[in-house]
Design a protein around this motif. Structure first.
Motif, PDB file in Angstrom:
ATOM      1  N   GLY A 181      49.196  69.522 -37.506  1.00  0.00           N
ATOM      2  CA  GLY A 181      47.876  69.342 -38.093  1.00  0.00           C
ATOM      3  C   GLY A 181      47.896  69.093 -39.589  1.00  0.00           C
ATOM      4  N   ILE A 182      49.069  68.729 -40.128  1.00  0.00           N
ATOM      5  CA  ILE A 182      49.205  68.489 -41.568  1.00  0.00           C
ATOM      6  C   ILE A 182      49.202  66.981 -41.794  1.00  0.00           C
ATOM      7  N   ILE A 183      48.057  66.467 -42.256  1.00  0.00           N
ATOM      8  CA  ILE A 183      47.841  65.033 -42.417  1.00  0.00           C
ATOM      9  C   ILE A 183      47.582  64.737 -43.893  1.00  0.00           C
ATOM     10  N   PRO A 184      48.174  63.668 -44.447  1.00  0.00           N
ATOM     11  CA  PRO A 184      47.893  63.325 -45.851  1.00  0.00           C
ATOM     12  C   PRO A 184      46.400  63.146 -46.089  1.00  0.00           C
ATOM     13  N   ASP A 185      45.878  63.898 -47.057  1.00  0.00           N
ATOM     14  CA  ASP A 185      44.439  63.849 -47.344  1.00  0.00           C
ATOM     15  C   ASP A 185      44.234  64.466 -48.721  1.00  0.00           C
ATOM     16  N   SER A 186      43.648  63.702 -49.628  1.00  0.00           N
ATOM     17  CA  SER A 186      43.464  64.191 -50.998  1.00  0.00           C
ATOM     18  C   SER A 186      42.482  65.345 -51.079  1.00  0.00           C
ATOM     19  N   SER A 187      41.718  65.562 -50.014  1.00  0.00           N
ATOM     20  CA  SER A 187      40.730  66.646 -50.032  1.00  0.00           C
ATOM     21  C   SER A 187      41.210  67.887 -49.282  1.00  0.00           C
ATOM     22  N   GLU A 188      42.424  67.821 -48.706  1.00  0.00           N
ATOM     23  CA  GLU A 188      42.955  68.946 -47.949  1.00  0.00           C
ATOM     24  C   GLU A 188      44.188  69.525 -48.630  1.00  0.00           C
ATOM     25  N   THR A 189      44.372  70.825 -48.514  1.00  0.00           N
ATOM     26  CA  THR A 189      45.576  71.477 -49.019  1.00  0.00           C
ATOM     27  C   THR A 189      46.224  72.272 -47.896  1.00  0.00           C
ATOM     28  N   TYR A 190      47.546  72.408 -47.996  1.00  0.00           N
ATOM     29  CA  TYR A 190      48.311  73.130 -46.985  1.00  0.00           C
ATOM     30  C   TYR A 190      49.271  74.080 -47.684  1.00  0.00           C
ATOM     31  N   THR A 191      49.584  75.170 -47.040  1.00  0.00           N
ATOM     32  CA  THR A 191      50.462  76.160 -47.645  1.00  0.00           C
ATOM     33  C   THR A 191      51.925  75.770 -47.454  1.00  0.00           C
ATOM     34  N   PHE A 192      52.753  76.332 -48.313  1.00  0.00           N
ATOM     35  CA  PHE A 192      54.190  76.133 -48.179  1.00  0.00           C
ATOM     36  C   PHE A 192      54.668  76.591 -46.808  1.00  0.00           C
ATOM     37  N   ASP A 193      54.199  77.745 -46.363  1.00  0.00           N
ATOM     38  CA  ASP A 193      54.637  78.288 -45.078  1.00  0.00           C
ATOM     39  C   ASP A 193      54.274  77.367 -43.917  1.00  0.00           C
ATOM     40  N   GLU A 194      53.093  76.732 -43.978  1.00  0.00           N
ATOM     41  CA  GLU A 194      52.692  75.804 -42.925  1.00  0.00           C
ATOM     42  C   GLU A 194      53.629  74.596 -42.872  1.00  0.00           C
ATOM     43  N   ILE A 195      53.959  74.063 -44.031  1.00  0.00           N
ATOM     44  CA  ILE A 195      54.845  72.896 -44.091  1.00  0.00           C
ATOM     45  C   ILE A 195      56.255  73.268 -43.663  1.00  0.00           C
ATOM     46  N   GLN A 196      56.757  74.379 -44.185  1.00  0.00           N
ATOM     47  CA  GLN A 196      58.112  74.808 -43.833  1.00  0.00           C
ATOM     48  C   GLN A 196      58.237  75.082 -42.343  1.00  0.00           C
ATOM     49  N   SER A 197      57.249  75.709 -41.764  1.00  0.00           N
ATOM     50  CA  SER A 197      57.285  76.027 -40.338  1.00  0.00           C
ATOM     51  C   SER A 197      57.351  74.761 -39.493  1.00  0.00           C
ATOM     52  N   ALA A 198      56.566  73.755 -39.863  1.00  0.00           N
ATOM     53  CA  ALA A 198      56.541  72.505 -39.098  1.00  0.00           C
ATOM     54  C   ALA A 198      57.881  71.774 -39.170  1.00  0.00           C
ATOM     55  N   LEU A 199      58.480  71.757 -40.353  1.00  0.00           N
ATOM     56  CA  LEU A 199      59.737  71.031 -40.525  1.00  0.00           C
ATOM     57  C   LEU A 199      60.923  71.810 -39.955  1.00  0.00           C
ATOM     58  N   LYS A 200      60.864  73.126 -40.037  1.00  0.00           N
ATOM     59  CA  LYS A 200      61.925  73.934 -39.427  1.00  0.00           C
ATOM     60  C   LYS A 200      61.912  73.784 -37.909  1.00  0.00           C
ATOM     61  N   LYS A 201      60.724  73.659 -37.335  1.00  0.00           N
ATOM     62  CA  LYS A 201      60.623  73.471 -35.887  1.00  0.00           C
ATOM     63  C   LYS A 201      61.357  72.203 -35.457  1.00  0.00           C
ATOM     64  N   MET A 202      61.287  71.160 -36.267  1.00  0.00           N
ATOM     65  CA  MET A 202      61.979  69.911 -35.939  1.00  0.00           C
ATOM     66  C   MET A 202      63.466  69.997 -36.244  1.00  0.00           C
ATOM     67  N   HIS A 203      63.809  70.478 -37.432  1.00  0.00           N
ATOM     68  CA  HIS A 203      65.203  70.447 -37.901  1.00  0.00           C
ATOM     69  C   HIS A 203      66.040  71.587 -37.351  1.00  0.00           C
ATOM     70  N   GLY A 204      65.403  72.721 -37.116  1.00  0.00           N
ATOM     71  CA  GLY A 204      66.126  73.892 -36.627  1.00  0.00           C
ATOM     72  C   GLY A 204      66.504  74.869 -37.721  1.00  0.00           C
TER      73      GLY A 204
END
Length: 253
Positions: A181-204
């Motif tokens: 649910g993390i989509i590029p958008d100048s009006s939206e912000t996301y936490t570090f933990d949300e981004i890290q969790s999504a990328l760790k799920k892919m990379h391991g």
């Protein structure tokens, strides 16, 4: 039956088949890079000192660079398992004609892909590719010319770029974030933990996340390798640092 004359012709002019350049087959007991307890003598099967290989990616917005639904390639960097790294390791193999090299090796499909997904922010893709090979590619010890049987000059250059693209294709950062649910958008912000969790799920494993001000800008995916850098077994490893600022010294390489 062939005549005596035609048989003689075949004997006089035998067909010679070209032998391809190949890297050695590595022993099964070779340790994973950065995981050896003693020195490893087989330098063509063991990445050292650059045993930590980082596949790095950009999300550039100023100016917007590359496809709207994909990150772009930065490079593949050998680090010394401790955060330090070597650079520009072989002046004799620094090239200013990457496009010509790839075309000469019949890698036009690779070149087309790089032209779309390995972009320079200033529009000078060729210089960017040259920089990544000269600074980082020449420091990968397992693809030095002496490692090849029947070495063909510059074969390692084409194989390096093929490998970087292959790794990139397996790390779809845009889709991994979109799935969370993390989509590029100048009006939206996301936490570090949300981004890290999504990328760790892919990379391991945890990745390094880099911001330019308050904008997500780069990601580093870490690997250790069992065998050489081209056909060895890549194992995801955890980033040494999880969050960096793009303004910090030494970040943009």
């Amino acid at each position: 039956m062939p005549s005596k004359q035609s048989t003689l012709f075949a004997v006089m002019y035998p067909i010679t088949l070209a032998v391809a350049s190949t890297l050695p087959s590595c022993p099964s007991d070779i340790p994973l890079s950065c995981h050896n307890s003693t020195a490893v003598s087989n330098s063509c099967c063991f990445n050292s000192p650059g045993g930590s290989l980082l596949q790095t990616q950009f999300w550039d917005t100023d100016p917007a660079t590359g496809p709207d639904d994909s990150w772009t390639i930065h490079g593949l960097w050998p680090d010394n398992c401790d955060g330090s790294y070597e650079q520009f390791c072989d002046k004799s193999r620094e090239y200013s004609n990457i496009t010509k090299i790839l075309k000469s090796q019949d890698r036009s499909d690779l070149l087309d892909y790089m032209s779309e997904y390995w972009k320079d922010i200033n529009g000078d893709d060729e210089t960017f590719w040259e920089h990544e090979w000269n600074k980082h590619g020449t420091c990968i010890n397992t693809i030095e010319p002496d490692c090849y049987e029947n070495y063909e000059p510059q074969i390692e250059v084409g194989e390096f770029f093929e490998k970087v693209v292959d790794l990139f294709k397996g790390l779809d950062t845009y889709q991994a974030l979109a799935d969370a649910g993390i989509i590029p958008d100048s009006s939206e912000t996301y936490t570090f933990d949300e981004i890290q969790s999504a990328l760790k799920k892919m990379h391991g494993q945890e990745v390094t996340i880099i911001c330019d001000g308050d904008k997500l800008n780069q990601v580093y995916y870490y690997y250790n390798v069992k065998g050489n850098a081209i056909d060895g077994d890549y194992k995801a490893s955890a980033a040494r640092e999880f969050s960096l600022s793009d303004s910090a010294d030494g970040i943009r390489r």
